[in-house]
Design a protein around this motif. Structure first.
Motif, PDB file in Angstrom:
ATOM      1  N   LEU A  64       0.820  -1.218   0.000  1.00  0.00           N
ATOM      2  CA  LEU A  64       0.000   0.000   0.000  1.00  0.00           C
ATOM      3  C   LEU A  64       0.854   1.268   0.000  1.00  0.00           C
ATOM      4  N   MET A  65       2.073   1.179   0.537  1.00  0.00           N
ATOM      5  CA  MET A  65       2.943   2.347   0.642  1.00  0.00           C
ATOM      6  C   MET A  65       3.966   2.424  -0.491  1.00  0.00           C
ATOM      7  N   ARG A  66       4.102   1.331  -1.258  1.00  0.00           N
ATOM      8  CA  ARG A  66       5.212   1.219  -2.207  1.00  0.00           C
ATOM      9  C   ARG A  66       5.228   2.358  -3.220  1.00  0.00           C
ATOM     10  N   ASP A  67       4.105   2.600  -3.900  1.00  0.00           N
ATOM     11  CA  ASP A  67       4.075   3.628  -4.951  1.00  0.00           C
ATOM     12  C   ASP A  67       4.378   5.011  -4.390  1.00  0.00           C
ATOM     13  N   MET A  68       3.812   5.306  -3.217  1.00  0.00           N
ATOM     14  CA  MET A  68       4.022   6.622  -2.602  1.00  0.00           C
ATOM     15  C   MET A  68       5.504   6.854  -2.302  1.00  0.00           C
ATOM     16  N   ILE A  69       6.170   5.874  -1.723  1.00  0.00           N
ATOM     17  CA  ILE A  69       7.579   6.027  -1.350  1.00  0.00           C
ATOM     18  C   ILE A  69       8.462   6.097  -2.585  1.00  0.00           C
ATOM     19  N   LEU A  70       8.187   5.252  -3.592  1.00  0.00           N
ATOM     20  CA  LEU A  70       9.007   5.252  -4.805  1.00  0.00           C
ATOM     21  C   LEU A  70       8.852   6.557  -5.584  1.00  0.00           C
ATOM     22  N   ARG A  71       7.648   7.113  -5.597  1.00  0.00           N
ATOM     23  CA  ARG A  71       7.436   8.394  -6.301  1.00  0.00           C
ATOM     24  C   ARG A  71       8.246   9.509  -5.663  1.00  0.00           C
ATOM     25  N   GLU A 103      13.217  13.154  -3.984  1.00  0.00           N
ATOM     26  CA  GLU A 103      13.589  14.011  -2.853  1.00  0.00           C
ATOM     27  C   GLU A 103      14.566  13.316  -1.910  1.00  0.00           C
ATOM     28  N   ALA A 104      15.091  12.169  -2.322  1.00  0.00           N
ATOM     29  CA  ALA A 104      15.962  11.383  -1.444  1.00  0.00           C
ATOM     30  C   ALA A 104      17.222  12.147  -1.065  1.00  0.00           C
ATOM     31  N   VAL A 105      17.690  11.914   0.165  1.00  0.00           N
ATOM     32  CA  VAL A 105      18.914  12.550   0.651  1.00  0.00           C
ATOM     33  C   VAL A 105      20.138  11.887   0.027  1.00  0.00           C
ATOM     34  N   ILE A 106      20.084  10.574  -0.133  1.00  0.00           N
ATOM     35  CA  ILE A 106      21.216   9.828  -0.693  1.00  0.00           C
ATOM     36  C   ILE A 106      21.016   9.644  -2.196  1.00  0.00           C
ATOM     37  N   ARG A 107      22.115   9.811  -2.953  1.00  0.00           N
ATOM     38  CA  ARG A 107      22.062   9.690  -4.410  1.00  0.00           C
ATOM     39  C   ARG A 107      23.331   9.015  -4.922  1.00  0.00           C
ATOM     40  N   PRO A 108      23.239   8.335  -6.074  1.00  0.00           N
ATOM     41  CA  PRO A 108      24.437   7.725  -6.653  1.00  0.00           C
ATOM     42  C   PRO A 108      25.521   8.772  -6.923  1.00  0.00           C
ATOM     43  N   GLY A 109      26.761   8.396  -6.627  1.00  0.00           N
ATOM     44  CA  GLY A 109      27.886   9.294  -6.841  1.00  0.00           C
ATOM     45  C   GLY A 109      28.301  10.056  -5.598  1.00  0.00           C
ATOM     46  N   MET A 110      27.422  10.089  -4.585  1.00  0.00           N
ATOM     47  CA  MET A 110      27.744  10.795  -3.343  1.00  0.00           C
ATOM     48  C   MET A 110      28.724   9.980  -2.510  1.00  0.00           C
ATOM     49  N   VAL A 111      29.530  10.709  -1.694  1.00  0.00           N
ATOM     50  CA  VAL A 111      30.367  10.037  -0.709  1.00  0.00           C
ATOM     51  C   VAL A 111      29.460   9.439   0.365  1.00  0.00           C
TER      52      VAL A 111
END
Length: 768
Positions: A156-163, A167-175
Motif C-alpha cells: 500500500l505504501m510502495r508507490d508513494m515512497i518510490l514516487r 527528494e531522497a537525501v542519498i544519491r548515486p555518486g555521493m560520498v
C-alpha cells in the motif's frame, strides 16, 4: 600584598597539583592526511571525538587552571572551595582515554565513508610533567554510492515512497555518510506520517550496505518493513501499515493538568462540552476565557481528514503563538474498531490548552545601557494577555531613568528621561484586506498599535517626542519575518537648547536644521532573517533590512492645494515643519561556532538617508552616529566623524550624519566561572551625502572615503550570569581619520596616549 603576589606566582606553575609520576595534558595535536578531499574531514570535527581535552587557555595562559591552583587542598573554607569550584582542575593524561579516543575517531572516520582509514596515536612525554598527544589519521580514499534500490514490503505504501525518491537525501555518486542514511530514514518517516500513517516510525526503515563490490564503491538497499502487530496469543506478526483518519477534535480550553491528575473523575465531571463548526469544546461551565473563533483560526486539524504530522506541528506552533496558553499538549487516541482489517482506522484528537495568567504587573529596578551610556531606571509595567478574549495583548510601561553621559571637556553629565508607552497587539491584520482564514493560518499576522511619549533632559538640550504608530507583522517562513508600518507619526519638540550648544549648532547650516521642532509622518518596512537556534549552539546568520520614507503624501497634498510656506520655504502641519526624506539600511551578522568554548562573529552595517524638498537635513533622530559600546568601541558614542571632520572646543559628543558604513569581527571564548573573553576589530565611519552639510571633510566621496575609515581594536570581558550579560571592553584606536596630515595610523606616531587613544566601554549584553 607580598602573600598575595607569592600565591599568584606559585599558581603560575600549571603542574602544581599534578601527582608525581603523572602528566598534565598540555595539548592534543591532530595530523590529518586527506587523500580524498571530497570527504571533507576537518580537524574541528575530529576534536569532538577526543575523550580528553587540555585545560582551556588564551594566548598560552590557562586562567582557569591558575585560579584552581590558587586554592589550598588542605583547607576547606569558602575561599578555597570557591577557587576549586570555579577554576579548572588539571587535566591528567589518561592513556586509556587516549585509546578510547582512537577508537571513536576510527568509528567517526568510517561513518564518513573512509573504511580503509588508519588512526593511531603517539604521546610525547616532556620533562616538566607535561604531555602532548598526537593523533594521526590517514583517511585514504572515500567510498562512494554506486546504486540505490528501495525494497518496500508494504504494497500500500510502495508507490508513494518510490514516487518521492526524487527528494531522497542519498544519491548515486555521493560520498557515503552514515549521517545521510539517518536523514533518509527521517525523510521517509516524515513522508509517511504526513500521508496519514500515524503509527509509522523511522524504526521501520533499515539499510543493507554492500561494500564488497570493489573500486571504493557501495550499493545500498533501502528496506521499508511492514508493521508489527500483536495478536490474541501475544505473537508479533507482520501486517500492512494502516492509514488513520481523525474522527473528532476536542479542545480542552482551560485545562488544569494538576487537578486532572489529582482526581481525574471529579475533574472531568465538572466540565461542559459544546459543539461549534464540527469541533468539540470542553471547558468549565463558567468559562469565557478565549473566543472559539480565535482557537479555530490557529487550528489545522479537522474531523474526517487524514492524519498529517505537519498539521499537528502547525497547530501547536500557532496556538503557542497566541501567547495566552502556558502549554499546549496534542495527543491522539485510537478508536476501538471490531474490524481490524480495514485499511483506514480512526483516531480522536485531544488538544489540551492550559491558560496562562491573564493580568500581571511588575515594578522593576534595572540597569540601562544606551550606546555605552550606563545608568539605571525604575519602571512600572502592566500586561493583559487577553484583553477582549481574542488573544489581544495589552501592555503599558512607565519608566523613569537616569544615565551618565561622558563629555570630552565637561566631564560626566546626566541624562534624565521619562517614558510612557502603551501598545495593543491583535492576532490579525486590522484591515479589510488580507484577513481571510487561509492567510491568517499561513502567515500568523499581527497588528501592533502603539502610543508613546518620551521626555529627555540632556545637558545640551531638552527634547520631547510624541509617537503614534500602527505596525503589521507576519511570518513568511520559518526563518523570515516582515514588518510594515503604514503610518508612524512623531512630533518632536526641543523646548530648551543650551546656549553654548546652540552657538555650536549655528556654526554649520546642516546642524542648525537638524535640531529643530519637526513632525515626522513615515512609512516603514523591515525584512528580518534569522536561523539562530535557541537551545543549540551552531553557526547562524542574521539579516535585517529597513526602509523608510516620510513626508511624501503631506508634501503632495500641500502642493496640490497651494498651501502657503513658512519663511524658510517649507510647509508646516500643527505648527511644525514636517520632514521629508528617504532612508534605508542593512545589518548582516554571522556567527561561526568553532567549538563549545569559542566562536567568531562577523558584522557588516550600511545605511544612508537623503532629505529633499521640504527638508534640508535629516531629523536628528533619524541620523546615524558612530562610536560607543555597541559600535566602534575605540571611540565614545557620537564622537567619531563625520568623515575626517574634527570638532574643536565643542565639549559635546553629538556627531551625526546621513550615511554610515561599519564592519566588525569579534572572537569570543570561555575562560572560567562566568567569565568570557573577547578580542575585536571595529572599523567604519559616518558621512554626509548632501552639500548642505558644510562641515569640513564630512562629505562622502568615492575617491577618498577609504581614507576616512576609522579602525579600532581591543579586548573585552563578559560576565554571563544567565539572565543578563555584563560587558567591559577596552577599545584601542589604531587609525584615526581625524588626523589632519600624514599617516593616520596612530601606532606609527609613537607611544599611545592613554587618555586619548584608549576608551573603556561598559555595556549590557553582547555588542551585536
Amino acid at each position: 600584598m607580598v602573600v598575595v603576589a607569592t600565591s599568584i606566582i606559585t599558581s603560575c606553575s600549571t603542574t602544581k597539583y599534578v601527582p608525581k609520576g603523572e602528566y598534565l595534558l598540555k595539548k592534543n595535536k591532530i595530523e590529518l592526511n586527506k587523500e580524498d578531499k571530497a570527504g571533507k574531514l576537518t580537524k574541528s570535527e575530529i576534536q569532538g571525538y577526543l575523550r580528553q581535552q587540555p585545560n582551556r587557555s588564551f594566548l598560552g595562559i590557562k586562567a582557569g587552571l591558575m585560579l584552581y591552583n590558587l586554592s589550598n587542598p588542605d583547607k576547606n573554607n569558602k575561599w578555597n572551595n570557591w577557587l576549586r569550584k570555579n577554576g579548572d582542575p588539571p587535566v591528567i593524561l589518561d592513556t586509556l582515554e587516549v585509546e578510547k579516543s582512537v577508537k571513536q575517531i576510527k568509528s567517526f572516520v568510517d561513518s564518513r565513508g573512509f573504511f580503509q582509514s588508519v588512526v593511531d596515536d603517539t604521546i610525547d612525554y616532556r620533562k616538566n610533567s607535561k604531555a602532548v598527544v598526537y593523533y594521526r589519521i590517514w583517511s585514504r580514499q572515500a567510498y562512494r554510492i554506486r546504486n540505490i534500490t528501495y525494497e518496500v514490503l508494504d504494497s500500500l505504501m510502495r508507490d508513494m515512497i518510490l514516487r518521492d525518491t526524487l527528494e531522497a537525501v542519498i544519491r548515486p555518486g555521493m560520498v557515503f555518510k552514515v549521517e545521510d542514511l539517518q536523514k533518509e530514514r527521517e525523510r521517509i518517516e516524515t513522508l509517511c506520517r504526513d500521508s496519514g500513517y500515524y503509527a509509522f516510525s523511522k524504526d521501520y526503515v533499515s539499510f543493507d550496505v554492500d561494500t564488497t563490490i570493489g573500486n571504493h564503491q557501495i550499493d545500498i538497499n533501502v528496506v521499508v518493513s511492514k508493521a508489527l502487530y500483536q495478536n490474541e496469543l501475544m505473537q508479533s506478526i507482520e501486517v500492512l501499515h494502516h492509514k488513520y483518519k481523525i474522527r473528532n477534535v476536542y479542545f480542552f480550553v482551560d485545562f488544569d493538568p494538576q487537578k486532572a491528575i489529582e482526581d481525574r473523575k471529579a475533574y472531568y465531571s465538572g466540565l461542559d462540552t459544546s459543539y461549534m463548526k464540527g469541533f468539540y469544546f470542553v471547558s468549565k461551565r463558567d468559562s469565557g476565557y478565549l473566543k472559539k473563533k480565535v482557537i479555530l483560526q490557529a487550528n489545522y486539524l479537522f474531523p474526517n481528514t487524514i492524519f498529517n504530522l505537519e498539521d499537528v506541528n502547525l497547530t501547536r506552533k500557532h496556538l503557542i503563538g497566541l501567547n495566552v496558553f502556558k502549554f499546549v499538549n496534542i495527543y491522539f487516541s485510537e478508536v476501538p474498531q471490531p474490524d481490524t482489517t480495514k485499511e483506514i482506522r480512526l483516531i480522536d484528537c485531544h488538544i489540551q490548552l492550559s491558560p496562562i495568567t491573564q493580568q500581571s504587573y511588575t515594578v522593576e529596578l534595572e540597569g540601562t545601557n544606551s550606546s555605552g551610556n550606563l545608568g539605571g531606571a525604575l519602571s512600572f509595567n502592566y500586561q493583559h494577555r487577553n484583553l477582549f478574549h481574542g488573544a489581544e495583548n495589552f501592555n503599558i510601561r512607565i519608566k523613569q531613568s537616569i544615565e551618565a553621559l561622558a563629555q570630552e571637556e565637561r566631564g560626566v553629565k546626566q541624562i534624565m528621561g521619562t517614558d510612557v508607552e502603551a501598545n495593543l497587539v491583535f492576532g490579525k491584520f486590522l484591515s479589510p484586506f488580507f484577513n481571510r482564514e487561509k492567510f491568517v493560518k499561513k502567515f500568523a499576522p499581527k497588528t501592533t498599535v502603539t502610543t508613546a511619549f518620551n521626555y529627555q533632559r540632556r545637558p545640551d538640550y531638552t527634547r520631547t517626542i510624541f509617537t503614534t504608530q500602527m505596525m503589521y507583522s507576519w511570518q513568511t517562513s520559518r526563518f523570515v519575518s516582515q514588518l510594515v508600518s503604514p503610518f508612524s507619526l512623531n512630533a518632536v519638540k526641543l523646548p530648551y537648547i543650551d546656549p553654548d550648544f546652540l552657538a555650536h549648532l549655528d556654526t554649520t547650516t546642516y546642524l542648525a536644521y537638524s535640531y529643530r521642532d519637526v513632525f515626522i509622518s513615515s512609512l516603514n518596512y523591515s525584512y528580518i532573517f534569522s536561523n539562530a537556534k535557541l537551545k543549540k549552539k551552531s553557526d547562524h546568520l542574521f539579516i535585517r533590512f529597513n526602509a523608510e520614507t516620510a513626508g511624501n503624501l503631506l508634501y503632495a497634498g500641500y502642493k496640490v492645494t497651494n498651501r502657503p510656506v513658512d519663511s524658510s520655504g517649507s510647509y508646516n502641519i500643527f505648527g511644525l515643519q514636517f520632514a521629508q526624506y528617504i532612508k534605508a539600511d542593512i545589518d548582516i551578522r554571522f556567527t561561526n561556532v568553532l567549538n563549545e568554548f569559542g566562536s567568531i562573529t562577523y558584522r557588516f552595517f550600511a545605511g544612508a538617508g537623503l532629505p529633499y524638498q521640504n527638508s534640508r537635513a535629516l531629523p536628528f533622530e533619524r541620523q546615524y552616529y558612530a562610536g560607543g559600546a555597541n559600535d566602534i568601541r575605540a571611540w565614545h558614542v557620537r564622537s567619531l566623524g563625520p568623515g575626517s571632520y574634527v570638532e574643536k572646543n565643542s565639549g559635546f559628543y553629538n556627531r551625526t550624519s546621513d550615511m554610515k558604513l561599519e564592519a566588525n569581527i569579534e572572537y569570543r571564548f570561555k575562560m572560567f566561572w562566568v567569565l568570557e573573553g573577547a578580542l575585536f576589530l571595529d572599523m567604519g565611519n559616518i558621512w554626509a551625502i548632501t552639500k548642505e552639510d558644510d562641515r569640513t571633510g564630512a562629505l562622502f566621496k568615492f575617491n577618498k572615503f577609504m581614507n576616512d575609515i576609522a579602525v579600532g581594536t581591543g579586548l573585552g570581558a563578559r560576565f554571563d550570569f544567565d539572565f543578563f550579560i555584563f560587558r567591559v571592553d577596552l577599545g584601542i584606536k589604531m587609525r584615526d581619520p581625524g588626523i589632519a596630515t600624514g599617516n593616520k595610523w596612530i601606532m606609527t606616531k609613537g607611544p599611545l596616549d592613554f587618555h586619548r587613544d584608549l576608551v573603556l566601554q561598559v555595556g549590557i549584553g553582547y555588542p551585536f
